[in-house]
Design a protein around this motif. Structure first.
Motif, mmCIF file in Angstrom:
data_model
loop_
_atom_site.group_PDB
_atom_site.id
_atom_site.type_symbol
_atom_site.label_atom_id
_atom_site.label_comp_id
_atom_site.label_asym_id
_atom_site.label_seq_id
_atom_site.Cartn_x
_atom_site.Cartn_y
_atom_site.Cartn_z
ATOM 1 N N VAL A 1 -14.526 -78.192 -58.711
ATOM 2 C CA VAL A 1 -14.597 -78.456 -60.147
ATOM 3 C C VAL A 1 -14.536 -79.960 -60.371
ATOM 4 N N GLY A 2 -14.826 -80.378 -61.576
ATOM 5 C CA GLY A 2 -14.745 -81.799 -61.882
ATOM 6 C C GLY A 2 -15.458 -82.115 -63.175
ATOM 7 N N TYR A 3 -15.914 -83.360 -63.267
ATOM 8 C CA TYR A 3 -16.570 -83.807 -64.492
ATOM 9 C C TYR A 3 -17.519 -84.958 -64.203
ATOM 10 N N PHE A 4 -18.413 -85.192 -65.169
ATOM 11 C CA PHE A 4 -19.252 -86.382 -65.150
ATOM 12 C C PHE A 4 -19.058 -87.096 -66.479
ATOM 13 N N LEU A 5 -19.265 -88.396 -66.462
ATOM 14 C CA LEU A 5 -19.124 -89.231 -67.655
ATOM 15 C C LEU A 5 -20.502 -89.742 -68.046
ATOM 16 N N GLN A 6 -20.760 -89.781 -69.351
ATOM 17 C CA GLN A 6 -22.021 -90.362 -69.804
ATOM 18 C C GLN A 6 -21.833 -91.038 -71.149
ATOM 19 N N GLY B 1 -10.388 -88.229 -49.469
ATOM 20 C CA GLY B 1 -9.367 -87.201 -49.271
ATOM 21 C C GLY B 1 -8.841 -86.586 -50.548
ATOM 22 N N LYS B 2 -9.264 -87.077 -51.700
ATOM 23 C CA LYS B 2 -8.809 -86.530 -52.985
ATOM 24 C C LYS B 2 -9.992 -86.117 -53.839
ATOM 25 N N GLY B 3 -11.032 -85.616 -53.186
ATOM 26 C CA GLY B 3 -12.244 -85.246 -53.891
ATOM 27 C C GLY B 3 -13.320 -86.289 -53.695
ATOM 28 N N ILE B 4 -14.427 -86.115 -54.404
ATOM 29 C CA ILE B 4 -15.565 -87.034 -54.300
ATOM 30 C C ILE B 4 -15.749 -87.706 -55.656
ATOM 31 N N TRP B 5 -15.838 -89.020 -55.652
ATOM 32 C CA TRP B 5 -16.058 -89.781 -56.876
ATOM 33 C C TRP B 5 -17.213 -90.743 -56.647
ATOM 34 N N PRO C 1 -6.510 -83.500 -59.616
ATOM 35 C CA PRO C 1 -5.828 -84.734 -59.199
ATOM 36 C C PRO C 1 -5.735 -85.777 -60.305
ATOM 37 N N THR C 2 -6.392 -85.545 -61.439
ATOM 38 C CA THR C 2 -6.310 -86.504 -62.532
ATOM 39 C C THR C 2 -5.082 -86.275 -63.402
ATOM 40 N N LYS C 3 -4.399 -85.167 -63.187
ATOM 41 C CA LYS C 3 -3.169 -84.880 -63.933
ATOM 42 C C LYS C 3 -1.983 -85.116 -63.009
ATOM 43 N N GLN C 4 -1.061 -85.980 -63.439
ATOM 44 C CA GLN C 4 0.115 -86.244 -62.624
ATOM 45 C C GLN C 4 1.073 -85.069 -62.717
ATOM 46 N N LYS C 5 1.621 -84.702 -61.569
ATOM 47 C CA LYS C 5 2.554 -83.584 -61.526
ATOM 48 C C LYS C 5 3.892 -84.072 -60.973
ATOM 49 N N LEU C 6 4.979 -83.588 -61.557
ATOM 50 C CA LEU C 6 6.307 -83.864 -61.049
ATOM 51 C C LEU C 6 6.717 -82.648 -60.237
ATOM 52 N N TRP D 1 -13.605 -82.195 -57.162
ATOM 53 C CA TRP D 1 -12.590 -81.919 -56.142
ATOM 54 C C TRP D 1 -12.554 -80.421 -55.862
ATOM 55 N N PRO D 2 -12.039 -80.050 -54.678
ATOM 56 C CA PRO D 2 -11.897 -78.624 -54.375
ATOM 57 C C PRO D 2 -10.964 -77.977 -55.392
ATOM 58 N N GLU D 3 -11.373 -76.851 -55.933
ATOM 59 C CA GLU D 3 -10.572 -76.186 -56.965
ATOM 60 C C GLU D 3 -9.150 -75.896 -56.479
ATOM 61 N N ALA D 4 -9.005 -75.512 -55.222
ATOM 62 C CA ALA D 4 -7.688 -75.170 -54.674
ATOM 63 C C ALA D 4 -6.730 -76.363 -54.658
ATOM 64 N N MET D 5 -7.244 -77.574 -54.701
ATOM 65 C CA MET D 5 -6.408 -78.778 -54.677
ATOM 66 C C MET D 5 -5.687 -78.976 -56.005
#
Length: 170
Positions: A31-36, A101-105, A128-133, A121-125
């Motif tokens: 999953v992921g996103y593109f910017l335009q 190692g944290k997806g493809i950008w 990674p753009t959201k910080q988690k505690l 990034w792999p969906e199972a990961m």
């Protein structure tokens, strides 16, 4: 094509031993996103099912434009990737990126002038753009005792520190 490319069953050749073993390039749902900057401007989600095998990327997916197929290449030596995202009955988009190692950008382009960034990034990961505690503890704070001081000095320092009542005039 299934309505959700991430839930499609793998084809028989995806189960063979030739799939990429480098952990940066797992075959399966991404999953992921593109910017335009063009209309509509912003950050737009993508769902993909990718297969990484012997330096070749294949797959399919969907985004706000429609369904697409992916064909390209990747290098485990340096993490570089490049592919074409071909919309069914529409246009092609050239992608080039890097996987550390944290997806493809990287960047996408529709020549001559449409371009932007992307991150997948792999969906199972997880995103990674959201910080988690992962875990938090509340540690005591004492501003007058040195943590590395020997126990006898710590006790002595606590005994000679002025108390709140000592600093008030009588």
């Amino acid at each position: 094509m299934s309505s959700d490319p991430r839930t499609r069953k793998p084809t028989p050749d995806e189960n063979d031993l030739e799939l990429e073993t480098d952990s940066r390039f797992p075959s399966g749902p991404w999953v992921g996103y593109f910017l335009q900057a063009e209309l509509p401007p912003g950050k737009h989600g993508m769902e993909l099912r990718l297969t990484f095998k012997r330096g070749v990327i294949t797959g399919e997916g969907r985004d706000m434009i429609g369904d697409f197929i992916i064909r390209g290449k990747y290098q485990v030596e340096d993490g570089k990737c490049w592919w074409t995202k071909r919309f069914i009955g529409k246009h092609d988009v050239a992608y080039q990126g890097y996987n550390e190692g944290k997806g493809i950008w990287g960047t996408w382009e529709i020549p001559p002038s449409w371009k932007g960034g992307f991150y997948i990034w792999p969906e199972a990961m997880g995103d990674p753009t959201k910080q988690k505690l992962h875990e938090a503890i509340e540690e005591p704070f004492n501003d007058f005792i040195e943590a590395d001081a020997p126990a006898e000095l710590t006790v002595a320092a606590a005994e000679i520190e002025p108390q709140a009542d000592d600093s008030l005039p009588a």
